[in-house]
Write a protein that holds these residues in place. Sequence first.
Motif, PDB file in Angstrom:
ATOM      1  N   ALA A  82       0.824  -1.315  -0.152  1.00 22.83           N
ATOM      2  CA  ALA A  82       0.040  -0.082   0.183  1.00 22.83           C
ATOM      3  C   ALA A  82       0.920   1.371  -0.099  1.00 22.83           C
ATOM      4  O   ALA A  82       0.552   2.311  -0.779  1.00 22.83           O
ATOM      5  N   PHE A  83       1.881   1.327   0.770  1.00 17.44           N
ATOM      6  CA  PHE A  83       2.888   2.541   0.846  1.00 17.44           C
ATOM      7  C   PHE A  83       3.462   2.540  -0.778  1.00 17.44           C
ATOM      8  O   PHE A  83       3.557   3.895  -1.091  1.00 17.44           O
ATOM      9  N   TYR A 113      -4.188   1.385   1.949  1.00 18.46           N
ATOM     10  CA  TYR A 113      -4.045   2.328   0.683  1.00 18.46           C
ATOM     11  C   TYR A 113      -4.749   3.701   0.884  1.00 18.46           C
ATOM     12  O   TYR A 113      -4.522   4.760   0.273  1.00 18.46           O
ATOM     13  N   ALA A 114      -6.120   3.378   1.154  1.00 16.84           N
ATOM     14  CA  ALA A 114      -6.904   4.540   1.237  1.00 16.84           C
ATOM     15  C   ALA A 114      -6.747   5.561   2.202  1.00 16.84           C
ATOM     16  O   ALA A 114      -7.119   6.598   2.134  1.00 16.84           O
ATOM     17  N   ALA A 115      -6.080   4.848   3.359  1.00 12.31           N
ATOM     18  CA  ALA A 115      -5.671   5.948   4.184  1.00 12.31           C
ATOM     19  C   ALA A 115      -4.426   6.459   3.891  1.00 12.31           C
ATOM     20  O   ALA A 115      -4.492   7.734   4.162  1.00 12.31           O
ATOM     21  N   MET A 116      -3.503   5.933   3.562  1.00 11.97           N
ATOM     22  CA  MET A 116      -2.426   6.601   3.210  1.00 11.97           C
ATOM     23  C   MET A 116      -2.602   7.736   2.061  1.00 11.97           C
ATOM     24  O   MET A 116      -1.848   8.575   1.891  1.00 11.97           O
ATOM     25  N   SER A 165      -0.979   8.627 -11.901  1.00 11.29           N
ATOM     26  CA  SER A 165      -1.460   8.113 -13.144  1.00 11.29           C
ATOM     27  C   SER A 165      -1.079   6.492 -13.109  1.00 11.29           C
ATOM     28  O   SER A 165      -1.839   5.647 -13.875  1.00 11.29           O
ATOM     29  N   ARG A 166      -0.196   6.342 -12.258  1.00 12.33           N
ATOM     30  CA  ARG A 166       0.176   4.753 -12.203  1.00 12.33           C
ATOM     31  C   ARG A 166      -0.709   3.946 -11.242  1.00 12.33           C
ATOM     32  O   ARG A 166      -0.510   2.848 -11.269  1.00 12.33           O
ATOM     33  N   GLN A 167      -1.126   4.717 -10.374  1.00  8.14           N
ATOM     34  CA  GLN A 167      -1.848   4.040  -9.275  1.00  8.14           C
ATOM     35  C   GLN A 167      -2.852   2.962  -9.546  1.00  8.14           C
ATOM     36  O   GLN A 167      -3.053   2.052  -9.018  1.00  8.14           O
ATOM     37  N   PRO A 168      -3.995   3.579 -10.480  1.00  6.08           N
ATOM     38  CA  PRO A 168      -4.833   2.489 -10.908  1.00  6.08           C
ATOM     39  C   PRO A 168      -4.557   1.182 -11.520  1.00  6.08           C
ATOM     40  O   PRO A 168      -4.764   0.518 -11.250  1.00  6.08           O
ATOM     41  N   VAL A 169      -3.297   1.589 -12.173  1.00  2.00           N
ATOM     42  CA  VAL A 169      -2.977   0.054 -12.958  1.00  2.00           C
ATOM     43  C   VAL A 169      -2.208  -0.909 -11.679  1.00  2.00           C
ATOM     44  O   VAL A 169      -2.569  -2.117 -11.640  1.00  2.00           O
ATOM     45  N   VAL A 202       4.678   9.239  11.254  1.00  2.00           N
ATOM     46  CA  VAL A 202       4.029   9.922  10.388  1.00  2.00           C
ATOM     47  C   VAL A 202       2.819   8.860   9.635  1.00  2.00           C
ATOM     48  O   VAL A 202       1.750   9.143   9.957  1.00  2.00           O
ATOM     49  N   TYR A 203       3.474   7.889   9.035  1.00  2.00           N
ATOM     50  CA  TYR A 203       2.271   7.345   8.336  1.00  2.00           C
ATOM     51  C   TYR A 203       1.514   6.269   8.802  1.00  2.00           C
ATOM     52  O   TYR A 203       0.273   5.869   8.862  1.00  2.00           O
ATOM     53  N   ILE A 204       1.990   5.571  10.105  1.00  2.00           N
ATOM     54  CA  ILE A 204       1.484   4.468  10.637  1.00  2.00           C
ATOM     55  C   ILE A 204       0.460   5.447  11.586  1.00  2.00           C
ATOM     56  O   ILE A 204      -0.798   5.013  11.736  1.00  2.00           O
ATOM     57  N   PRO A 205       0.895   6.498  12.483  1.00  2.00           N
ATOM     58  CA  PRO A 205      -0.446   7.059  12.927  1.00  2.00           C
ATOM     59  C   PRO A 205      -1.573   7.690  12.195  1.00  2.00           C
ATOM     60  O   PRO A 205      -2.631   7.510  12.697  1.00  2.00           O
ATOM     61  N   LEU A 206      -1.411   8.288  11.051  1.00  2.00           N
ATOM     62  CA  LEU A 206      -2.201   8.651  10.216  1.00  2.00           C
ATOM     63  C   LEU A 206      -2.904   7.724   9.501  1.00  2.00           C
ATOM     64  O   LEU A 206      -3.917   8.064   8.966  1.00  2.00           O
TER      65      LEU A 206
END
Length: 299
Positions: free
Chosen positions: A104-105, A185-188, A113-117, A213-217
């Motif tokens: 997900a990260f 992924y939706a949270a990040m 542009s690459r995330q949907p693929v 940063v990333y884990i708490p958020l």
Amino acid sequence: MSASTAPAQAGRALRAPARGTLLGYLMLLPAVAVIVLLVIVPMAVIARQSFALSDPLLGGDVGGFTWANYTKLLDPVYAKTMGYSLAMAALNAVVCLVVGYAVAFYIATRPASRQPVLLMLVIIPFLTDFLVRSFAWITLLGSGGPYVKLARLLGFDASSLVPSQFAVVMSLLYAFLPVAVFPIYAAMRSIDPSLREAAADLGAGWWQTHRRVYIPLSASGIGSSVMLTFVPTLGVFVIPVLLGGGKDPLVGNLIVTLFTEFRNEPLGAAMSMVVLILMLLSVAVVAGLLRLLSNRKAA
């Protein structure tokens, strides 16, 4: 506006929200009916059956009321299966969380542009039939498969990994990885990328950036990922049979056996109710932890 028309207009203004509320309840009726027919009624039937007596000769539900079905579950055989199932569900949740977090990260930090693929590549295996995925792992890890050939090519004396616990864990990871990736992924995705740059400017390393940063958020996504992998694993019964040889069955296998082979439907229903309670408790624990974390952030 005259004094006589003002009270009438005020009355119509008060009745309008009431009509809107009634219309809202009427629109909810189809959804409520579906939930009652497909969820509440079957659960009530299973709950009632869990207290019924079983015919010792022919099996099945013969009515009556007894607590014996629940006391039988204290037998060491059933307790061992339940403990093993909880351990496997916890292990699968941890493995899926670690791998799913990394995936997900990676996706969330790629260009938009690459995330949907990349997401499509994650979801395609999830759309494949469950049995097909299980037999694919048998082919990969079995005798004559790519794993054995590659290991022998490298000089190792490898043999088939099917059946084995490793094959079960790998197949569970493959089966539940997509449902672990998407909530994280939706949270990040909602995290501002500039926070990572700010953390790097302040001297934070890779681990500190994720820990602070990333884990708490993304805690809400992590909690959802744990629930979506831990809870369904308790009900899995195909993978342990095909890839584990059925030597260490999960509680799902035990319920199927009680219903089909032993024809002890009340005991199977009692086991199903225990699993359901454990699932609800796990969801409550994760929701409580997320609420506690949210309160600490607000404080």
